[in-house]
Design a protein around this motif. Structure first.
Motif, mmCIF file in Angstrom:
data_model
loop_
_atom_site.group_PDB
_atom_site.id
_atom_site.type_symbol
_atom_site.label_atom_id
_atom_site.label_comp_id
_atom_site.label_asym_id
_atom_site.label_seq_id
_atom_site.Cartn_x
_atom_site.Cartn_y
_atom_site.Cartn_z
ATOM 1 N N VAL A 202 17.436 -29.187 -5.237
ATOM 2 C CA VAL A 202 18.145 -27.961 -4.851
ATOM 3 C C VAL A 202 19.074 -28.237 -3.672
ATOM 4 O O VAL A 202 18.712 -28.924 -2.718
ATOM 5 C CB VAL A 202 17.123 -26.860 -4.486
ATOM 6 N N ALA A 203 20.270 -27.692 -3.761
ATOM 7 C CA ALA A 203 21.240 -27.853 -2.679
ATOM 8 C C ALA A 203 21.562 -26.530 -1.994
ATOM 9 O O ALA A 203 21.868 -26.503 -0.805
ATOM 10 C CB ALA A 203 22.520 -28.482 -3.217
ATOM 11 N N GLU A 204 21.495 -25.436 -2.738
ATOM 12 C CA GLU A 204 21.846 -24.119 -2.188
ATOM 13 C C GLU A 204 21.029 -23.047 -2.899
ATOM 14 O O GLU A 204 20.571 -23.266 -4.015
ATOM 15 C CB GLU A 204 23.317 -23.786 -2.467
ATOM 16 N N ALA A 205 20.935 -21.883 -2.260
ATOM 17 C CA ALA A 205 20.248 -20.777 -2.921
ATOM 18 C C ALA A 205 20.705 -19.454 -2.343
ATOM 19 O O ALA A 205 21.065 -19.365 -1.161
ATOM 20 C CB ALA A 205 18.733 -20.927 -2.761
ATOM 21 N N GLU A 206 20.681 -18.445 -3.198
ATOM 22 C CA GLU A 206 21.020 -17.096 -2.756
ATOM 23 C C GLU A 206 20.289 -16.083 -3.630
ATOM 24 O O GLU A 206 20.314 -16.206 -4.860
ATOM 25 C CB GLU A 206 22.535 -16.877 -2.865
ATOM 26 N N GLY A 207 19.652 -15.118 -3.001
ATOM 27 C CA GLY A 207 18.920 -14.105 -3.761
ATOM 28 C C GLY A 207 17.813 -14.738 -4.570
ATOM 29 O O GLY A 207 16.913 -15.373 -4.030
ATOM 30 N N ALA A 208 17.867 -14.578 -5.900
ATOM 31 C CA ALA A 208 16.836 -15.143 -6.772
ATOM 32 C C ALA A 208 17.303 -16.436 -7.438
ATOM 33 O O ALA A 208 16.627 -16.952 -8.318
ATOM 34 C CB ALA A 208 16.448 -14.122 -7.837
ATOM 35 N N TRP A 209 18.454 -16.951 -7.011
ATOM 36 C CA TRP A 209 19.031 -18.113 -7.694
ATOM 37 C C TRP A 209 19.133 -19.330 -6.793
ATOM 38 O O TRP A 209 19.454 -19.222 -5.612
ATOM 39 C CB TRP A 209 20.421 -17.755 -8.227
ATOM 40 N N MET A 210 18.875 -20.494 -7.386
ATOM 41 C CA MET A 210 19.048 -21.762 -6.678
ATOM 42 C C MET A 210 20.064 -22.610 -7.447
ATOM 43 O O MET A 210 20.153 -22.514 -8.672
ATOM 44 C CB MET A 210 17.710 -22.502 -6.586
ATOM 45 N N THR A 211 20.800 -23.429 -6.719
ATOM 46 C CA THR A 211 21.794 -24.311 -7.338
ATOM 47 C C THR A 211 21.441 -25.747 -6.976
ATOM 48 O O THR A 211 21.151 -26.031 -5.810
ATOM 49 C CB THR A 211 23.206 -23.971 -6.807
ATOM 50 N N ASP A 212 21.467 -26.642 -7.977
ATOM 51 C CA ASP A 212 21.077 -28.021 -7.674
ATOM 52 C C ASP A 212 22.294 -28.854 -7.265
ATOM 53 O O ASP A 212 23.426 -28.347 -7.217
ATOM 54 C CB ASP A 212 20.267 -28.631 -8.832
ATOM 55 N N ILE A 213 22.047 -30.115 -6.952
ATOM 56 C CA ILE A 213 23.118 -30.986 -6.420
ATOM 57 C C ILE A 213 24.237 -31.223 -7.423
ATOM 58 O O ILE A 213 25.287 -31.745 -7.060
ATOM 59 C CB ILE A 213 22.550 -32.362 -5.967
ATOM 60 N N GLU A 214 24.009 -30.835 -8.687
ATOM 61 C CA GLU A 214 25.071 -31.023 -9.692
ATOM 62 C C GLU A 214 25.678 -29.695 -10.126
ATOM 63 O O GLU A 214 26.381 -29.626 -11.139
ATOM 64 C CB GLU A 214 24.509 -31.796 -10.880
ATOM 65 N N GLY A 215 25.357 -28.648 -9.372
ATOM 66 C CA GLY A 215 25.969 -27.348 -9.649
ATOM 67 C C GLY A 215 25.259 -26.525 -10.718
ATOM 68 O O GLY A 215 25.727 -25.447 -11.073
ATOM 69 N N ARG A 216 24.128 -27.014 -11.234
ATOM 70 C CA ARG A 216 23.378 -26.211 -12.217
ATOM 71 C C ARG A 216 22.624 -25.109 -11.497
ATOM 72 O O ARG A 216 22.080 -25.331 -10.414
ATOM 73 C CB ARG A 216 22.379 -27.094 -12.979
ATOM 74 N N ARG A 217 22.563 -23.924 -12.123
ATOM 75 C CA ARG A 217 21.888 -22.782 -11.495
ATOM 76 C C ARG A 217 20.532 -22.530 -12.152
ATOM 77 O O ARG A 217 20.372 -22.716 -13.360
ATOM 78 C CB ARG A 217 22.760 -21.536 -11.589
#
Ligand SMILES: *Cc1c(COP(=O)(O)O)cnc(C)c1O
Length: 405
Positions: free
Chosen positions: A27-42
């Motif tokens: 995981v690289a980022e997250a907001e609310g109920a969603w996380m985004t990985d280092i390759e941009g997948r949510r």
């Protein structure tokens, strides 16, 4: 696994102890109920940091409170007072309907604090002979990872090879009042329970159990300690899971969501006759009740005072359990569903794969969950999740369970 993710996973494994077996998502980022990985997948987060993230990733109010406090003062130690401390203790005590707070950092430290409080209360107030205090706990409990806490775990993996174990604990089956009654002696100082057993697979005790525990402990002059570290602070649709049965324990143990997913904050909350047993020097923590922790936790308390999140957990919980009920009726993949509020344990028929395998298949479809005890999936999305996202996540679960692999 893509080369970039595989590389990041093996780099993580190269110099970290392997005491966890994470899903291969970085995981690289997250907001609310969603996380985004280092390759941009949510990914939809349906674990929420074991309920530490009840208010979602990057909750604006919590982040703003933390940022503002970072620029003022972050740590004083308890050698001095700071200007967030009184407010934090006063408002947390009020939220709990209690009188006093002892702040710590992690959940396990708060449980340790509860154990120490109960023993000291036993010797000073109840009059138990020195060294004889007993605490009754339930089988399949999860209260943390310290040497004393794993001493009263019944989970072989969590406990093996950590002896010698701390004595002074009696284990009874969860949900069984007869065994509890028989376990109470004149030297019993406390009964320590999770009002819903989280790690065990979201086990809700039989109706009447918690009121029964309350009655027995009151009769026998024993403290009732509710470990609400995972069940508390909105998850079940109430501020505390004990409220579902109208029960008020002698002590709440809080953690996880109290730190808003920002910093570790835990606490023991009780009455003066109980927490009043401590004198200076008898217990403490360098970081416990620090200004940053208090600033974030005060905002968490503010969120809970509105009742909005408890309501969301109730409404979304109905939606979750309705959908899981249908899923259980549809085929033979789901063996049992348990839970309260926005929290569910789903036992999956092993012919559909282990909990781990199902978690991996969900991950491939963009949903993150955690298995527990080989064939149980636990669902606990952040309470800020939208109805649409919840439905979407549940549709992915239906997909994964629609046929045997
Ligand atoms: C997570 C948890 C703990 C331990 O909390 P840590 O912050 O991981 O030490 C204790 N009790 C319960 C019920 C928990 O869910």
């Amino acid at each position: 696994m893509t080369p970039a993710t595989a590389g990041a996973v093996s780099a993580a494994q190269a110099h970290s102890a392997h005491n966890y077996h994470p899903l291969p998502v970085v995981v690289a980022e997250a907001e609310g109920a969603w996380m985004t990985d280092i390759e941009g997948r949510r990914y939809l987060d349906m674990l929420a940091g074991y309920s530490a993230l009840n208010f979602g990733h990057g909750n604006r109010r919590l982040i703003e409170a933390a940022k503002a406090q970072l620029d003022r003062v972050t740590l004083t130690s308890r050698a001095f007072y700071h200007d967030r401390f009184a407010d934090f203790c006063t408002r947390l005590a009020a939220l709990c309907g209690m009188e006093a707070v002892l702040p710590m950092n992690t959940g396990a430290e708060a449980v340790e604090t509860a154990v120490k409080t109960a023993r000291k209360w036993g010797y000073r107030v109840k009059g138990v002979p020195e060294g004889m205090a007993k605490i009754v706990v339930a089988g399949n409990n999860f209260h943390g990872r310290t040497t004393t806490i794993v001493s009263f775990s019944t989970d072989h993996e969590a406990r093996a090879d950590y002896g010698p174990y701390t004595p002074g604990f009696d284990i009874v089956p969860y949900g069984d009042l007869t065994s509890l009654r028989e376990a109470l002696t004149d030297n019993t100082v406390a009964v320590l329970l999770e009002p819903v057993q989280g790690e065990a697979g979201v086990i809700v005790p039989p109706e009447g159990y918690l009121p029964g525990v309350r009655e027995l402990t009151r009769e026998r002059g024993v403290l009732f300690i509710a470990d609400e570290i995972q069940s508390g602070l909105g998850r079940t649709g109430r501020t505390f899971a004990c409220e579902h049965e109208g029960v008020v324990p002698d002590m709440y143990v809080l953690g996880k969501a109290l730190g808003g997913g920002v910093v570790p904050v835990s606490a023991v909350v009780s009455s003066w006759p109980v927490l009043g047993v401590f004198r200076p020097g008898e217990h403490g923590s360098t970081f416990g009740g620090n200004p940053l922790a208090c600033a974030v936790a005060l905002e968490v308390i503010g969120l809970l005072e509105s009742g909005e999140f408890q309501r969301r957990a109730t409404e979304l919980g109905h939606r979750l359990h309705h959908a899981l009920g249908l899923l259980a009726e549809e085929g033979d993949a789901v063996r049992a569903v348990r839970g309260r509020g926005l929290w569910a344990g789903v036992d999956v028929d092993p012919s559909y794969g282990t909990g781990r395998e199902i978690s991996e298949r969900l991950m491939e479809r963009g949903v993150l969950v955690k298995d527990t005890h080989s064939s149980t999936i636990r669902l606990a999305p952040p309470l800020v999740i939208s109805e649409e996202d919840l439905d979407w996540g549940l549709a992915r679960l239906r997909e994964v369970l629609s046929r045997r692999p």
